[in-house]
Design a protein around this motif. Structure first.
Motif: not given
Length: 283
Positions: A165-166, A126-132, A138-147
């Motif tokens: 929200e994420k 949720q925090d460390e890897l998404t931020t890194l 070249p990835i947009n962190p505001l457009r993320a899906g999870l499966m």
């Protein structure tokens, strides 16, 4: 750059990558895999995260699911973290069982010793890897899906429901939807979180829906010939929670399909299209 590149392979005009990094959250070195579609050479792209199941690593979905073709067509990245902390100092199941410890982090933050030092997969994802990844790729962190799949399906649902929200969209293949009510989950939550079953509810997708989780686009696919369905996965419990609370979830049962990656490979294209549609509208 804080990422060490392990491998790079051209795939459907994109790049299949594997990285190593030091995790401060987990207190060990970690590896993860990323598929960057060809569109990533021109701009930041949306991403779909895939959380894998018991005994898996970051490589299983990348080598078995055939997902890269669909990701390239949709212009989305695929990110596959590992399933647990790793290393000589990381404790494992004392009995050497495969359903707990290494390869079985269950995407929770452990509170009990000796697990709490390293087993913090929830914070890691949720925090460390998404931020890194947002800083380095070249990835947009505001457009993320999870499966995810199985244990990883549990992880995807719980992380997504706790952080609406994420994550724009959620999906799962054969998820453990009620870990507080199945043997795999009871063992893992009991060790990682202790004996207070009320504390487990925050890590149980069915309980989160019953507690009023925010509505998100959510899809589940479940094979009817999955030999874990009745004892471990318990999909009907999640269905009942959704029906009782008015939570809209698209749940699909498939006759003849089991728990394997053949099942995932059959429907992975539909899942990627599902996420891509919602990611395009999540700016």
């Amino acid at each position: 750059m804080t990422l060490e590149e392990i491998s790079r392979t051209r795939c459907f005009d994109g790049q299949q990558l594997r990285f190593r990094h030091r995790s401060g959250t987990l207190g060990c070195d970690m590896q993860f895999s990323v598929y960057l579609p060809p569109q990533a050479s021109r701009a930041k792209v949306p991403a779909i995260w895939f959380l894998s199941g018991l005994t898996c690593t970051d490589e299983n979905v990348m080598t078995k699911a055939g997902a890269q073709r669909y990701a390239a067509e949709q212009g989305v990245a695929l990110i596959a973290p590992d399933t647990s902390p790793r290393g000589e100092d990381v404790p494992d199941d004392p009995d050497g069982a495969w359903d707990f410890g290494l390869g079985a982090g269950f995407y929770v933050n452990a509170t009990q010793e000796p697990w709490s030092t390293h087993y913090r997969m929830y914070d890691y994802i949720q925090d460390e890897l998404t931020t890194l990844i947002a800083e380095e790729l070249p990835i947009n962190p505001l457009r993320a899906g999870l499966m995810g799949h199985s244990m990883g399906g549990h992880g995807a649902l719980v992380i997504g429901l706790r952080n609406p929200e994420k994550w724009a969209s959620l999906s799962a293949f054969a998820p453990i939807v009620a870990p507080s009510q199945c043997p795999w989950g009871e063992k893992a939550l009991g060790h990682y979180l202790g004996d207070d079953r009320d504390a487990w509810k925050a890590w149980d997708a069915t309980e989160l829906v019953r507690a009023g989780a925010a509505q998100k686009p959510l899809r589940i696919d479940q094979g009817e010939d999955d030999n874990f369905l009745a004892e471990q996965l318990k999909t009907p419990l999640f269905e009942h929670a959704c029906a009782d609370t008015g939570y809209e979830a698209s749940i699909h049962y498939h006759p003849g399909y089991d728990h394997s990656y053949y099942f995932i490979a059959t429907f992975i294209g539909e899942h990627i299209a599902f996420h891509a549609a919602h990611l395009r509208g999540s700016d």
